[in-house]
Design an enzyme around this catalytic site. Sequence first.
Site, PDB file in Angstrom:
ATOM      1  CB  SER A  75      21.723 -15.238  20.654  1.00 61.67           C
ATOM      2  OG  SER A  75      21.480 -16.385  21.318  1.00 61.67           O
ATOM      3  CG  ASN A 272      11.466 -17.995  12.442  1.00 64.42           C
ATOM      4  OD1 ASN A 272      10.595 -18.551  12.581  1.00 64.42           O
ATOM      5  ND2 ASN A 272      12.388 -18.061  14.039  1.00 64.42           N
ATOM      6  CB  CYS A 274      12.782 -22.744  14.817  1.00 60.70           C
ATOM      7  SG  CYS A 274      14.501 -23.225  14.764  1.00 60.70           S
ATOM      8  N   GLY A 275      10.439 -21.824  12.325  1.00 66.14           N
ATOM      9  CA  GLY A 275       8.898 -22.073  11.865  1.00 66.14           C
ATOM     10  C   GLY A 275       7.947 -21.234  12.638  1.00 66.14           C
ATOM     11  CD  GLU A 276      10.640 -19.598  16.239  1.00 61.10           C
ATOM     12  OE1 GLU A 276      11.540 -18.637  16.425  1.00 61.10           O
ATOM     13  OE2 GLU A 276      10.845 -20.348  15.575  1.00 61.10           O
ATOM     14  N   PRO A 424      12.580 -21.260  20.070  1.00 60.56           N
ATOM     15  CG  PRO A 424      13.846 -22.400  18.387  1.00 60.56           C
ATOM     16  CD  PRO A 424      12.757 -21.088  18.676  1.00 60.56           C
ATOM     17  N   GLY A 426      17.557 -22.163  22.797  1.00 61.82           N
ATOM     18  CA  GLY A 426      18.967 -22.973  22.936  1.00 61.82           C
ATOM     19  C   GLY A 426      19.984 -22.548  24.029  1.00 61.82           C
ATOM     20  CB  THR A 427      22.862 -20.207  23.645  1.00 61.96           C
ATOM     21  OG1 THR A 427      22.133 -19.352  22.763  1.00 61.96           O
ATOM     22  CG2 THR A 427      23.680 -21.350  22.892  1.00 61.96           C
ATOM     23  CB  ILE A 428      18.856 -17.449  26.290  1.00 64.31           C
ATOM     24  CG1 ILE A 428      17.364 -17.862  25.688  1.00 64.31           C
ATOM     25  CG2 ILE A 428      19.467 -16.417  25.295  1.00 64.31           C
ATOM     26  CD1 ILE A 428      16.302 -16.762  25.233  1.00 64.31           C
TER      27      ILE A 428
END
Length: 793
Positions: A75, A272, A274-276, A424, A426-428
């Site tokens: 994003s 980061n 979310c952990g990825e 993640p 989410g919006t994309i």
Amino acid sequence: MEPELSKNALKVLERRYLKKDGSGNVSESPSEMFRRVAKTVARVDLGYGFPADAVGRIEDAFYEAMVRLEFLPNSPTLMNAGRPLGQLSACFVLPIEDSMESIFDTLKHAAVIHKSGGGTGFSFSRLREANSPVKATGGVASGPVSFLKVYDGATQAVKQGGTRRGANMGILRVDHPDILEFITCKEQDRQISNFNLSVAVTDAFLKALESNEDYDLVSPHTGKAVRRLNSKMVFDLIVQSAHRNGEPGVIFIDRVNQCNPTPKLGAFEATNPCGEQPLLPYESCNLGSINLLKMLRKEEGRYQIDWDRLRRTVHLAVHFLDNVIDANHHPIPEIERRTKLTRKIGLGVMGWASMLCRMGVPYDDPLAVDLAGKLMSFIRAEARLKSVALAKAKGVFPAFADSIYADQGDPLRLRNATLTTIAPTGTISIIGGPCSSGIEPIFAISYYRNVMDQTKLIEIDPVFEAVARERGFYSEELMRRIADDGSIRGVPEVPEDVKRVFVTAHDIAWERHIRMQAEFQKYTDNAVSKTINFPPEATEEAVRRAYRLAHESGCKGITVYRDGSRREQVLNVVKNDPAAIVGNAAEKLEYPGVLKKEDEILGESAASDAIAVLPQESGNDPLQPRPRPRVMAGSTSKIMTGCGNLYVTINNDERQKPFELFAQMGKAGGCAASQLEAIARLVSLALRSGLDPKIIMEQLRGIRCPAPSWEHGERIFSCADAISRILEKRSARRTLKAETPEPALVEVGAGAVHSPSVPKGKKNMIGVCPDCGNPLHHEEGCLKCHGCGFSKC
């Protein structure tokens, strides 16, 4: 070329991505946004000596990939490329050393990053434990959890790009002396609301756990063991906390460091939000995802992966993400230096579950796991080929000589130290489809979405709708029934083979979730963001087994979420009883001596909250609150206010009269939450002291705020006014059998929340969206609204 965007995608773009003029009006179209991004990223190649006409073709290729929704970057790149802010990265890790200067320097840097739209990860493991001596001042240290709360408060005050709160990851090693306090510090959901938490679990701890042995807690200041804990007790506490509210997660820190491409530069300590994405201190990473639903072609009536198209898209995406590093306006000079030293990128996927459904493969079928390995190994292999080609044209990453690739020959002379990440989306994933998020299963077949005039539109999974039309069983009435029920399991019109293919997150056993994550992890340089879903009735033993399976199968970490667990915690009517909070934890774990004092585990504020409701001796004096039973029954009402959905729980005494009241706003945190808590406490105190509820209603009724609302033809002036109406209707129902209709109140029973706009069978709900009031769902470690695109990681 114009992108084919859904109405929801257009709404998300207008709210969060497209440029606006000084009056806040949208001033660019989606195609203009994609062109802006493509031009900014492509012109980097001019600095490497590429001819202008070649750069023009590269720009067109970038533009076409995005406008066709085949590939989308994270994003911040879409929002900021070609604009004054120019910060394009999503992920940052900042170091925290054991000094006051470092702690607050890092806090300042985090605020700058949050303002620019990035998320931050921190390891608090270097901070000395609470109550250890500080020679410089002669005092004692307050410990990592206290500074975690400071960081959380600062995040609350800084909005990302002026629109949303920042996201953080807080990590503490399992051998830190304050590990017990860290594990339990989010027992109340409203605490530390801007952080995801994970425990960095070591191989030494896991080895001790195999034998149920004690292990050393090591002071980070002295490097010496200060005491020992039983490994099983600590592991059980992690499991119990995760079972209760999904946190903390677990990161297998030694396995993460086994995959460190540049160990000479340092060890990974944090990720980061979310952990990825494990990163070294001051590193950032640019992420992007390939839309797998666009990577299919139809052959002989069946959909297959278009490997050639996928190859082209991978090569284009790697080139794009590498260029982003140079196009980026890094928020801090040290971040720019460290990022360009390793040039890490994270190419991932979205729409995995949507692709499987289109191919007729159930998510929980072993064939899906095999296909995951084939797909991700192909993506990583092609990404490496492109990175090698870029290295020949532009040079390897500067730290290459100190990397694990240095002695492996030409095939691994890479431009980028890491290439693949499952992040993640989410919006994309809303912009790019809609399609399923990342590698998560589809969250619902059909559901309702509220629009501005309070009407409801049915949102249908696009692949399911296409199959329903192709197979001839589509009808609007059927879609409405599915949206009401939240499942297709008991719908006779849907063929059995379609039911088998279109499985949702809670149709899938947790073991299958982990197997899928592990298979993608095999071919992912960084890590995988995925939620392991559990049904409400799942036991702590199931969570315990999931953690063990995740480690055994090669995952780098695990995040679990038991449906309804956080909602249940918010409405827990015994949460303010210190005996219940502390004794419960110790009794369940069968280690009654471990949790010594409530203020040690919960912090001073939580302890003072608990003391405020300790039983009083007098039960008849109206000036003294009556003692509170340990367990009470009641119900929860929902009412729409101008600030969002308000949930009010009223518990009754043995005479079925109001005894206490709790209030929770869907939009958590900040002033609204604190004011609501104050009102609820005072109302409860008045009720327990014998004050007539009518007097309370009269005092609260008609209080106005700047954002009144209309519900069912009645004006709701404020949250206080809403509480008075709920008290009034509850009293009317008890005495007059509810002669007048109740505006906007939805009874949900003790300990549960249900909205009429949400299907009865809907799973994975965690609250309501602060922007549009639709359900928030827990996916990939984030809160995500499928109605308007809001997300919070």
